[in-house]
Design a protein around this motif. Sequence first.
Motif, short mmCIF file in Angstrom:
data_model
loop_
_atom_site.label_atom_id
_atom_site.label_comp_id
_atom_site.label_asym_id
_atom_site.label_seq_id
_atom_site.Cartn_x
_atom_site.Cartn_y
_atom_site.Cartn_z
N GLU A 244 -9.69 -1.06 26.21
CA GLU A 244 -10.74 -2.05 26.35
C GLU A 244 -10.53 -2.80 27.66
O GLU A 244 -9.42 -3.25 27.96
N VAL A 245 -11.58 -2.91 28.44
CA VAL A 245 -11.49 -3.58 29.74
C VAL A 245 -12.59 -4.64 29.79
O VAL A 245 -13.77 -4.32 29.80
N GLN A 246 -12.21 -5.90 29.81
CA GLN A 246 -13.18 -6.99 29.73
C GLN A 246 -13.79 -7.32 31.08
O GLN A 246 -14.87 -7.89 31.16
N HIS A 247 -13.09 -6.99 32.15
CA HIS A 247 -13.61 -7.24 33.49
C HIS A 247 -13.00 -6.23 34.45
O HIS A 247 -12.02 -5.55 34.13
N HIS A 248 -13.58 -6.12 35.62
CA HIS A 248 -13.09 -5.16 36.59
C HIS A 248 -11.62 -5.42 36.92
O HIS A 248 -11.26 -6.54 37.28
N PRO A 249 -10.76 -4.40 36.79
CA PRO A 249 -9.38 -4.58 37.26
C PRO A 249 -9.37 -4.90 38.75
O PRO A 249 -10.25 -4.46 39.49
N PRO A 250 -8.41 -5.67 39.20
CA PRO A 250 -8.38 -6.03 40.63
C PRO A 250 -8.14 -4.81 41.51
O PRO A 250 -7.41 -3.89 41.14
N ALA B 95 -12.65 2.29 35.04
CA ALA B 95 -12.17 1.54 33.88
C ALA B 95 -13.32 0.88 33.14
O ALA B 95 -13.38 0.90 31.90
N MET B 96 -14.25 0.30 33.87
CA MET B 96 -15.39 -0.35 33.24
C MET B 96 -16.33 0.68 32.60
O MET B 96 -16.87 0.45 31.53
N HIS B 97 -16.49 1.81 33.27
CA HIS B 97 -17.40 2.84 32.77
C HIS B 97 -16.96 3.37 31.41
O HIS B 97 -17.81 3.66 30.55
N TYR B 98 -15.65 3.51 31.20
CA TYR B 98 -15.14 4.11 29.97
C TYR B 98 -14.61 3.07 28.98
O TYR B 98 -13.88 3.42 28.05
N ASP B 99 -14.98 1.83 29.15
CA ASP B 99 -14.49 0.74 28.29
C ASP B 99 -14.62 1.10 26.81
O ASP B 99 -15.69 1.48 26.33
N PHE B 100 -13.52 0.98 26.08
CA PHE B 100 -13.46 1.42 24.69
C PHE B 100 -14.40 0.60 23.80
O PHE B 100 -15.11 1.14 22.95
N ARG B 101 -14.41 -0.69 23.98
CA ARG B 101 -15.23 -1.54 23.11
C ARG B 101 -16.71 -1.18 23.23
O ARG B 101 -17.42 -1.09 22.22
N SER B 102 -17.17 -0.98 24.43
CA SER B 102 -18.58 -0.65 24.63
C SER B 102 -18.96 0.64 23.89
O SER B 102 -20.08 0.78 23.39
N ALA B 103 -18.01 1.58 23.83
CA ALA B 103 -18.27 2.84 23.15
C ALA B 103 -18.23 2.71 21.64
O ALA B 103 -18.93 3.44 20.92
N VAL B 104 -17.43 1.76 21.13
CA VAL B 104 -17.23 1.65 19.68
C VAL B 104 -18.29 0.77 19.01
O VAL B 104 -18.56 0.94 17.82
N VAL B 105 -18.91 -0.12 19.74
CA VAL B 105 -19.91 -1.02 19.13
C VAL B 105 -21.01 -0.26 18.40
O VAL B 105 -21.35 -0.59 17.25
N PRO B 106 -21.62 0.79 18.99
CA PRO B 106 -22.64 1.54 18.24
C PRO B 106 -22.08 2.19 16.98
O PRO B 106 -22.77 2.28 15.96
#
Length: 376
Positions: free
Chosen positions: A177-183, A353-364
């Motif tokens: 899960e990535v909440q914001h862009h890694p630096p 990292a943002m494209h494959y964020d785990f949370r975004s994929a699991v919400v549906p």
Amino acid sequence: MTGSNALDSQGTKPDVLILFPDDWAIYSPTLLRLVDILSESFAVRAHVLDTGRVDNTMLDQPRFRRICLSGSIAKLLRKTGTYRPFRAMALAHSARHAVGPHTQVIAVDADGTMAARLLGRPFHLLSLEVGRHPLFRLITGRHARSIIIQSPERLQYQFGGAIASQLPVFYVQNAPEVQHHPPVRVARREHPRLVYMGHLMPMHGLAAMLNLARAWPQATLTLLGLRNAAGMELVRAHNGDLIESGRVVVYEDYVPEAALPTFLGDFDIGLCLYELGRRRHDFNYLSSPAGKMFNYFSAGLPVVASNLAGLSPVSLHQAGIQVDSHGVEALIGACRTILDDYTHYSMGASHAAMHYDFRSAVVPLADFLRCCMEHS
């Protein structure tokens, strides 16, 4: 065989029951992340096998039930060819009192589905490994409510078009899960620090990485992950001088997932290599998106990876270099290409990292589980 879980004594039926047939649950990021995110909305319990091969005691008892089996018995079962049916039966037996009328069962891979059917329940298939198993395909087609898998290519290979068109499919990568862009990071060009985080075994490019460390004295290599006997023999028997000099470091401690971006932030390039050998035609390995790759992305860390289909996100997002050869010249060349344009590749890793964020994929998936509960 024994079980360990505090919730069983409370008589509470979980909303979501996960059947995980392997004995390395603590090293399954997909399982751990799924339990964490689903636990925000549901009562979740995962039943997992534990042969003592790895330390699963760090799994929190309210959400994980460990089915403890001695290593010697597991070894005997493997020798007699009965280990896989045994673990399916063990999972079903362990979970027999944990299924309520609205409980949604998530079955992991073929043996998890067998356990679900022994419980007499439909299931949501979480596919982590793919293969062509006619009985598994038949059971999935008849009893699955949905499929959770990494990519359309793996779905098509495992089930073909018929099943894929009948069931809801959720594409979930083995990514954090990535909440914001890694630096976007700055490299240590003169003394680059390389890292490998994964299963320490020869098939995972261990010899190539050690050869790279030996041929590039300015660089250091840190190895972290689940240890394989053959892999550790390779490391210690032939590379003691590199360990002694500090050019190769075998990291001993377990790093929790929440701490991984900080840990990986101390390095410059992540390595993701596979020496498949006789498995070079095995679609499961060729198409598998490696969890280590996504962990590198989560730290904004560029990647040098084998040129396999499952590792194509490295090239797709310009997050590193895929190599056709694991020779030291090719590997050093790829690393230097990254170091020469480090900001570009680190930015690519951050976007990946943002494209494959785990949370975004699991919400549906969570929404679908809730819908199934309401209509069960």
